[in-house]
Design a protein around this motif. Structure first.
Motif, short mmCIF file in Angstrom:
data_model
loop_
_atom_site.label_atom_id
_atom_site.label_comp_id
_atom_site.label_asym_id
_atom_site.label_seq_id
_atom_site.Cartn_x
_atom_site.Cartn_y
_atom_site.Cartn_z
N UNK A 181 0.81 -1.22 0.00
CA UNK A 181 0.00 0.00 0.00
C UNK A 181 0.85 1.27 0.00
N UNK A 182 2.10 1.17 0.47
CA UNK A 182 2.95 2.36 0.58
C UNK A 182 3.77 2.62 -0.67
N UNK A 183 3.68 1.74 -1.64
CA UNK A 183 4.54 1.85 -2.83
C UNK A 183 4.42 3.22 -3.49
N UNK A 200 15.95 4.52 12.01
CA UNK A 200 16.47 3.16 11.81
C UNK A 200 15.37 2.12 11.96
N UNK A 201 14.45 2.32 12.92
CA UNK A 201 13.37 1.37 13.14
C UNK A 201 12.46 1.30 11.92
N UNK A 202 12.08 2.47 11.40
CA UNK A 202 11.21 2.52 10.22
C UNK A 202 11.95 1.99 9.00
N UNK A 203 13.25 2.27 8.95
CA UNK A 203 14.05 1.76 7.83
C UNK A 203 14.04 0.24 7.80
N UNK A 204 14.05 -0.40 8.97
CA UNK A 204 14.03 -1.86 9.02
C UNK A 204 12.68 -2.41 8.55
N UNK A 205 11.61 -1.64 8.76
CA UNK A 205 10.29 -2.05 8.29
C UNK A 205 10.19 -1.94 6.78
N UNK A 206 10.68 -0.84 6.26
CA UNK A 206 10.55 -0.58 4.82
C UNK A 206 11.56 -1.37 3.99
N UNK A 207 12.61 -1.88 4.65
CA UNK A 207 13.65 -2.59 3.90
C UNK A 207 13.11 -3.83 3.20
N UNK A 208 12.04 -4.42 3.72
CA UNK A 208 11.51 -5.64 3.12
C UNK A 208 10.46 -5.40 2.06
N UNK A 209 10.18 -4.14 1.75
CA UNK A 209 9.14 -3.86 0.75
C UNK A 209 9.75 -3.82 -0.64
N UNK A 211 8.69 -2.12 -3.24
CA UNK A 211 8.72 -0.75 -3.74
C UNK A 211 8.41 0.19 -2.58
N UNK A 212 9.42 0.77 -1.95
CA UNK A 212 9.21 1.61 -0.76
C UNK A 212 8.55 2.94 -1.12
N UNK A 213 8.05 3.64 -0.12
CA UNK A 213 7.49 4.97 -0.38
C UNK A 213 8.59 5.97 -0.73
N UNK A 214 8.16 7.14 -1.16
CA UNK A 214 9.10 8.17 -1.62
C UNK A 214 9.26 9.22 -0.52
#
Length: 292
Positions: A181-183, A200-209, A211-214
């Protein structure tokens, strides 16, 4: 002074001696020594009566105050030594100030009325330095790596991350937000320096997506992140407690990673010289246990 006050109030050496659980001879000696020390007569006495002189009457009022003050000083020293009374300086991050710290201070005010708590809002790094320098006694802060072995800690809060979005956003109808949904969405991230823990915490969440958000902005404080979300500049991942900020027209939804949690620790110096700190830390630990 106790002997003088007893005689001054009873105006009878026999009754004063009985009141003090002593005989008249040492009582008379105490009064004589006091008069010699001061160089004034405090009593006019004969075989039939004992009366205060003008100097004695003036001293009696002051003697009562001096004795009460001495007793109060001793009691205060003992209460401070036991941690019943005293002052505690508490550091806390902005997020801890939403609900946790205000509620804790309110309950402590009821349970520990003689301990004065002063609050100091500061980021985690500043709290660590303040604890080491002794300018604060306790801190509510984010977890730190390579913690000083003299510092003790207890988990205070463990909360999930939620997605904050402006009201009317396309994702507002979702009960839970998925990674896809965040792509490509405009995204408000925490600063890599001032907001490093959440960055860093949010980076670890987004690392597995896939297509990350912008990322369009980076901020250091949660309330600043939410303010940009409200303005429609993007969405953001924030601790669930950010809901307590009550920003109008901002919605929060849980995300797919409930296992990634933002932690807040209660940290204090083990070798503190402030007895009230130990008492308050024990109270805070019990409060946190009940809250959990």
């Amino acid at each position: 002074m106790r002997c003088f006050i007893a005689v001054g109030e009873e105006l009878h050496f026999g009754r004063a001696a009985a009141r003090l659980f002593m005989t008249q001879s040492p009582l008379s000696r105490q009064i004589r020594l006091l008069e010699e020390t001061l160089g004034v007569r405090l009593f006019e006495r004969n075989s039939r009566a004992v009366r205060l002189t003008a100097a004695g009457a003036a001293l009696l009022d002051d003697a009562r105050r001096l004795l009460a003050l001495a007793g109060h000083a001793v009691d205060t020293a003992r209460r401070i030594d036991k941690g019943v009374s005293g002052k505690v300086r508490i550091g806390f991050t902005a997020v801890a100030g939403y609900v946790l710290v205000p509620n804790l201070i309110a309950e402590a005010g009821e349970a520990l009325p003689e301990i004065e708590a002063t609050l100091h809002e500061m980021v985690t790094v500043a709290q660590v330095s303040a604890l080491q320098a002794g300018t604060i006694d306790l801190g509510f802060m984010r977890p730190i790596a390579d913690m000083d072995p003299e510092l003790q800690w207890r988990l205070a809060v463990s909360e999930p991350l939620h997605l904050a979005m402006p009201a009317g956003h396309a994702l507002a109808q979702r009960k839970q937000i998925g990674s896809k949904d965040l792509a490509g969405l405009p995204f408000i991230q925490y600063s890599a320096t001032e907001g490093k823990y959440f960055h860093d915490l949010i980076g670890s969440v987004l690392a597995g997506t896939a297509r990350p958000p912008r990322v369009v902005q980076q901020m250091s404080q949660t309330h600043s992140v939410i303010a940009l979300v409200r303005a429609g500049l993007g969405v953001a991942l924030v601790p669930a407690s950010a809901r307590h900020l009550h920003f109008p027209h901002v919605l929060f939804r849980p995300i797919w990673r409930d296992d990634v949690r933002a932690e807040l620790h209660l940290i204090w110096r083990e070798a503190t010289h402030n007895p009230a700190c130990r008492v308050f830390a024990d109270f805070a630990a019990a409060y946190l246990a009940r809250r959990a």
